[in-house]
Design an enzyme around this catalytic site. Structure first.
Site, PDB file in Angstrom:
ATOM      1  N   CYS A 113       0.409  -1.463   0.255  1.00  0.00           N
ATOM      2  CA  CYS A 113       0.128  -0.039  -0.205  1.00  0.00           C
ATOM      3  C   CYS A 113       0.733   1.006  -0.463  1.00  0.00           C
ATOM      4  O   CYS A 113       0.627   1.976  -0.653  1.00  0.00           O
ATOM      5  CB  CYS A 113      -1.460   0.301   1.327  1.00  0.00           C
ATOM      6  N   GLY A 137       1.479  10.466   8.749  1.00  0.00           N
ATOM      7  CA  GLY A 137       1.656  10.306   9.987  1.00  0.00           C
ATOM      8  C   GLY A 137       2.390   8.869  10.290  1.00  0.00           C
ATOM      9  O   GLY A 137       2.034   8.513  11.618  1.00  0.00           O
ATOM     10  N   CYS A 210      -6.121  -3.859   6.672  1.00  0.00           N
ATOM     11  CA  CYS A 210      -6.890  -3.117   6.928  1.00  0.00           C
ATOM     12  C   CYS A 210      -8.731  -3.603   6.447  1.00  0.00           C
ATOM     13  O   CYS A 210     -10.242  -3.421   6.059  1.00  0.00           O
ATOM     14  CB  CYS A 210      -6.805  -1.605   6.992  1.00  0.00           C
TER      15      CYS A 210
END
Length: 389
Positions: A113, A137, A210
């Protein structure tokens, strides 16, 4: 004079695109950039699924998370865009994830990803928006090295270190990327979220896989690669057939529980042969690995590697393990890593990431995916044979 992002512009003239997943970390990055006066644009990627993941705790980049990112942007007073990357994510991450399991590997989808979506497609979008930097982040650090290019380092908070998942970041990408949380701890990040008045200040961290709505990856793999669920033999390293299994995708090297056979001694999965549909088991000592060969190698050192060169370094073969002493060799264009102390349970498909030190904000030298492993016993046999020649 350089600003806080090492860019020779005043913050007000520096456009920063922030990758906002809807979680605490990226939201705080957006808040910090806005607070410092940068021209901030928030971008959220719609990566998968509009249904099952919307209310699933621990998901990211779908449903509720997109809503959370939008609310944070409104709170901070910054523009926010949602980009539909679902098709790209399916091809670059989910399909590759399923194929890796079908090949008898243990994949790490978040690395794909990062390298195929977030740090390639999103970075191009940032450039299209006129960005001077793309901020994320991630808990990792970067700064200018002796070569004049930006280098990647472990963060100050070792418990949050994500450098293992970013080894595939290229030098060109690092020049544009910034990681404002590299000097912070997670509690400090949450304190900033509360200071900014963000409703997501106590939101749980997202999970690595996810896109698995039920938490069972096998359902996705079986749907995309039915051959991964074909039955086969469970074979001992000495050649004995001990039982049957219901698909190599259900196993990983190092696994002990759930193998489905009864034995007088503890047995571990020591290998997977997807072509023969075999799960190979053996005693714990059969897990010990002497060396690994890597594919898709990415080098981040200052000087290029030379054929035949040997380089002392530290290697990390699992995200939860510390870097251990190693030697890198480039042989016939292939990168081989000798693990000086040996490692247990090294699985093809996992990453082997190289550092210049074992602890304390060490520099990431590069890494690759494990293509094959050499057991310690095999290495000793080869050394013994060589001694007799």
């Amino acid at each position: 004079m350089l600003n806080s992002l090492d860019i020779a512009k005043p913050p007000s003239a520096t456009r920063v695109v922030v990758a906002m997943s809807g979680g605490v970390d990226s939201s705080v990055v957006a808040g910090l950039m806005a607070e410092q006066g940068y021209d901030v644009v928030g971008v959220t990627l719609q990566l998968y699924d509009h249904g099952a993941a919307i209310h699933r705790k621990g998901a990211c980049c779908a449903g509720q998370d997109i809503h959370d990112a939008r609310r944070v942007a409104e709170r901070l007073g910054i523009p926010h865009y949602v980009l539909d990357y679902e098709e790209r994510f399916r091809k670059a991450v989910i399909d590759r994830f399923a194929q890796s399991y079908a090949d008898g590997e243990t994949p790490i989808p978040c690395i794909d990803c990062n390298r195929h979506v977030k740090f390639t497609d999103l970075l191009e979008t940032a450039r299209d928006l006129g960005a001077d930097a793309l901020a994320t982040g991630h808990y990792v650090s970067s700064r200018t090295s002796a070569s004049g290019r930006r280098a990647l380092f472990q963060p100050a908070d070792a418990d949050r270190d994500q450098s293992y998942f970013l080894f595939a970041t290229t030098p060109d990408q690092l020049d544009l990327l910034r990681f404002p949380l590299g000097t912070m701890t997670k509690p400090e990040t949450r304190d900033h979220a509360r200071r900014f008045g963000l409703a997501i200040a106590d939101k749980a961290d997202s999970q690595d896989i996810c896109f698995v709505p039920t938490g069972r990856y096998t359902s996705i793999v079986e749907k995309l690669k039915p051959e991964a669920a074909e039955a086969g033999d469970i074979v001992h390293v000495d050649g004995r057939v001990l039982g049957r299994h219901e698909g190599v995708m259900r196993f990983t090297v190092g696994q002990r529980r759930g193998i489905g056979i009864a034995a007088s001694e503890p047995l571990y999965v020591v290998g997977l042969d997807a072509t023969r549909r075999q799960v190979i088991v053996g005693p714990r000592e059969a897990l010990a690995t002497h060396a690994v060969a890597l594919r898709d190698f990415n080098w981040l050192g200052d000087a290029p590697l030379a054929e035949g060169e040997t380089l002392a370094c530290f290697a990390k073969v699992r995200s939860t393990r510390p870097p251990r002493p190693a030697r890198l060799r480039l042989v016939d264009g292939e990168v081989e890593i000798e693990l000086l102390d040996g490692e247990d349970g090294v699985a093809p498909g996992q990453a082997c990431v190289l550092y210049d030190g074992a602890e304390g904000m060490a520099r990431v030298l590069g890494g690759g995916f494990i293509r094959r492993r050499q057991p310690v016993a095999a290495a000793r046999s080869a050394a013994a044979l060589q001694a007799t020649i």
